[in-house]
Design a protein around this motif. Sequence first.
Motif, PDB file in Angstrom:
ATOM      1  N   GLU A 129       0.845  -1.207   0.000  1.00 29.62           N
ATOM      2  CA  GLU A 129       0.000   0.000   0.000  1.00 29.62           C
ATOM      3  C   GLU A 129       0.878   1.255   0.000  1.00 29.62           C
ATOM      4  O   GLU A 129       0.591   2.232  -0.707  1.00 29.62           O
ATOM      5  N   LYS A 130       1.975   1.211   0.763  1.00 23.59           N
ATOM      6  CA  LYS A 130       2.931   2.318   0.818  1.00 23.59           C
ATOM      7  C   LYS A 130       3.551   2.550  -0.571  1.00 23.59           C
ATOM      8  O   LYS A 130       3.680   3.690  -1.023  1.00 23.59           O
ATOM      9  N   ILE A 131       3.921   1.457  -1.245  1.00 20.96           N
ATOM     10  CA  ILE A 131       4.493   1.585  -2.592  1.00 20.96           C
ATOM     11  C   ILE A 131       3.477   2.224  -3.532  1.00 20.96           C
ATOM     12  O   ILE A 131       3.794   3.148  -4.291  1.00 20.96           O
ATOM     13  N   GLY A 137      -0.846   5.434  -7.035  1.00 16.94           N
ATOM     14  CA  GLY A 137      -1.791   4.321  -7.122  1.00 16.94           C
ATOM     15  C   GLY A 137      -1.364   3.196  -8.041  1.00 16.94           C
ATOM     16  O   GLY A 137      -2.065   2.202  -8.195  1.00 16.94           O
ATOM     17  N   GLY A 138      -0.183   3.342  -8.668  1.00 15.18           N
ATOM     18  CA  GLY A 138       0.363   2.254  -9.489  1.00 15.18           C
ATOM     19  C   GLY A 138       1.569   1.653  -8.781  1.00 15.18           C
ATOM     20  O   GLY A 138       2.110   2.254  -7.849  1.00 15.18           O
ATOM     21  N   LEU A 139       1.976   0.455  -9.195  1.00 13.74           N
ATOM     22  CA  LEU A 139       3.162  -0.138  -8.589  1.00 13.74           C
ATOM     23  C   LEU A 139       4.403   0.414  -9.241  1.00 13.74           C
ATOM     24  O   LEU A 139       5.434   0.597  -8.627  1.00 13.74           O
ATOM     25  N   SER A 173     -10.405  -4.320   2.140  1.00 18.66           N
ATOM     26  CA  SER A 173     -11.043  -3.023   2.374  1.00 18.66           C
ATOM     27  C   SER A 173     -10.225  -2.099   3.283  1.00 18.66           C
ATOM     28  O   SER A 173     -10.405  -0.889   3.250  1.00 18.66           O
ATOM     29  N   ASP A 174      -9.291  -2.665   4.081  1.00 14.57           N
ATOM     30  CA  ASP A 174      -8.435  -1.798   4.890  1.00 14.57           C
ATOM     31  C   ASP A 174      -7.299  -1.191   4.062  1.00 14.57           C
ATOM     32  O   ASP A 174      -6.531  -0.372   4.575  1.00 14.57           O
ATOM     33  N   TYR A 175      -7.169  -1.626   2.836  1.00 17.02           N
ATOM     34  CA  TYR A 175      -6.076  -1.167   1.966  1.00 17.02           C
ATOM     35  C   TYR A 175      -6.688  -0.692   0.642  1.00 17.02           C
ATOM     36  O   TYR A 175      -6.658  -1.417  -0.354  1.00 17.02           O
ATOM     37  N   PRO A 176      -7.232   0.508   0.643  1.00 17.32           N
ATOM     38  CA  PRO A 176      -8.023   0.968  -0.515  1.00 17.32           C
ATOM     39  C   PRO A 176      -7.241   0.987  -1.830  1.00 17.32           C
ATOM     40  O   PRO A 176      -7.801   0.692  -2.890  1.00 17.32           O
ATOM     41  N   LEU A 177      -5.954   1.316  -1.792  1.00 15.85           N
ATOM     42  CA  LEU A 177      -5.181   1.360  -3.037  1.00 15.85           C
ATOM     43  C   LEU A 177      -4.972  -0.044  -3.586  1.00 15.85           C
ATOM     44  O   LEU A 177      -5.080  -0.274  -4.797  1.00 15.85           O
ATOM     45  N   GLY A 180      -8.244  -1.289  -5.109  1.00 17.23           N
ATOM     46  CA  GLY A 180      -8.441  -0.735  -6.445  1.00 17.23           C
ATOM     47  C   GLY A 180      -7.526  -1.401  -7.469  1.00 17.23           C
ATOM     48  O   GLY A 180      -7.936  -1.702  -8.597  1.00 17.23           O
ATOM     49  N   PHE A 181      -6.286  -1.653  -7.044  1.00 18.63           N
ATOM     50  CA  PHE A 181      -5.323  -2.301  -7.938  1.00 18.63           C
ATOM     51  C   PHE A 181      -5.832  -3.673  -8.388  1.00 18.63           C
ATOM     52  O   PHE A 181      -5.819  -4.002  -9.574  1.00 18.63           O
ATOM     53  N   VAL A 182      -6.271  -4.494  -7.413  1.00 18.29           N
ATOM     54  CA  VAL A 182      -6.738  -5.844  -7.734  1.00 18.29           C
ATOM     55  C   VAL A 182      -7.962  -5.782  -8.661  1.00 18.29           C
ATOM     56  O   VAL A 182      -8.051  -6.533  -9.640  1.00 18.29           O
ATOM     57  N   ALA A 183      -8.875  -4.876  -8.361  1.00 19.20           N
ATOM     58  CA  ALA A 183     -10.085  -4.750  -9.190  1.00 19.20           C
ATOM     59  C   ALA A 183      -9.724  -4.386 -10.632  1.00 19.20           C
ATOM     60  O   ALA A 183     -10.261  -4.951 -11.591  1.00 19.20           O
TER      61      ALA A 183
END
Lengths: 203, 203
Positions: A129-131, A137-139, A173-177, A180-183
Amino acid sequence: MPSVRLKYFDAKGRAEPVRFMFALDGVDYEDIRYSQEEFAKVKATMPFGQVPVLEVDDITVPHSKAIYTFVAAQHGFLPADNLGRAHVDVVIETISDTDFDSTKWFFEQEELMKHLKDVTFPKMKENLEKILSENNGGLFGDKLSLADVITFSMLHDGLAMFTGKEPGSCSLSDYPLLEGFVARFKALPKIATYLEKRPNTPY
Amino acid sequence: MPSVRLKYFDAKGRAEPVRFMFALDGVDYEDIRYSQEEFAKVKATMPFGQVPVLEVDDITVPHSKAIYTFVAAQHGFLPADNLGRAHVDVVIETISDTDFDSTKWFFEQEELMKHLKDVTFPKMKENLEKILSENNGGLFGDKLSLADVITFSMLHDGLAMFTGKEPGSCSLSDYPLLEGFVARFKALPKIATYLEKRPNTPY
């Protein structure tokens, strides 16, 4: 067109990131899946007695991470510059930090499932999530890379396996970014098609 | 000239392959070595609360394997072609196959020293000897690569650490190609100089 064979167990496991990249790049390959009994018979023919093994024409690449990097480089999922490559490696190693506890899980399952759930995976998710938060919002950049493939594989399939759930059913859900990435990754047409068609294996 | 800082404990451990590459390429760098007490104070300033961390000007690279690849690429120890790179990765992963048992060793030392000595390390040495025998006694081509650095680091320092011996004192006489490899690498003038001058730490 080269002849491509991927040899592994009848499982997602360490072969699935390779299958994701082949799906994304439309690679036609032979997906060889051994049962435990079949593998016992061919084990001695593998370079180090292990799978996954990738064969491209007369080239043989053993070891999952060597295969990941090779396939990523061949199919456009690895940055060409050293710094970009280091960034992708950092994502891969953030996930590999869980290898020790995950491998132990296979041997001492009950005791370790709690540790993985309470300590190992939260730390990994927090670091990923920090990355993401440091990269808009991207890796890594805007282009799909091996970093995306490995991260999706762990979050969608790995977390589920280690907690006895169906792939993709672990809440992020505790890691919103990350959520979103997985979705977004899952919605890529080629990945959606692949996920729909892949064999349903527990690992 | 870029400003280079390597942050790690006062130990060989996961930083030593980086120090070997810096020695081979004559890189001038700040070798920052934390005691456990000092590390506790700076831990929160590290990207993921871990060392090693490499800083090159304003670039920060965490995670040992990401640092290895980055430094190898920047200093000429990584093949540029995908197949050569895969070959180096295979060597690295052959050594990483011992990570699980080696990490357990830190926690359950006595029981595992026997397992490492009897099972884990012989398998690794056998696989590395096989790689050397298939490549005319070299790990990869004629040029020094990250494969050589990682292999020497494990055979010279790693084996000794896990068996309670002095660096370089573990016999490799059952593996003549490995024995020759270690002798040649150790005799490289820049490595010989580095080994003579490096701090004497147990890990």
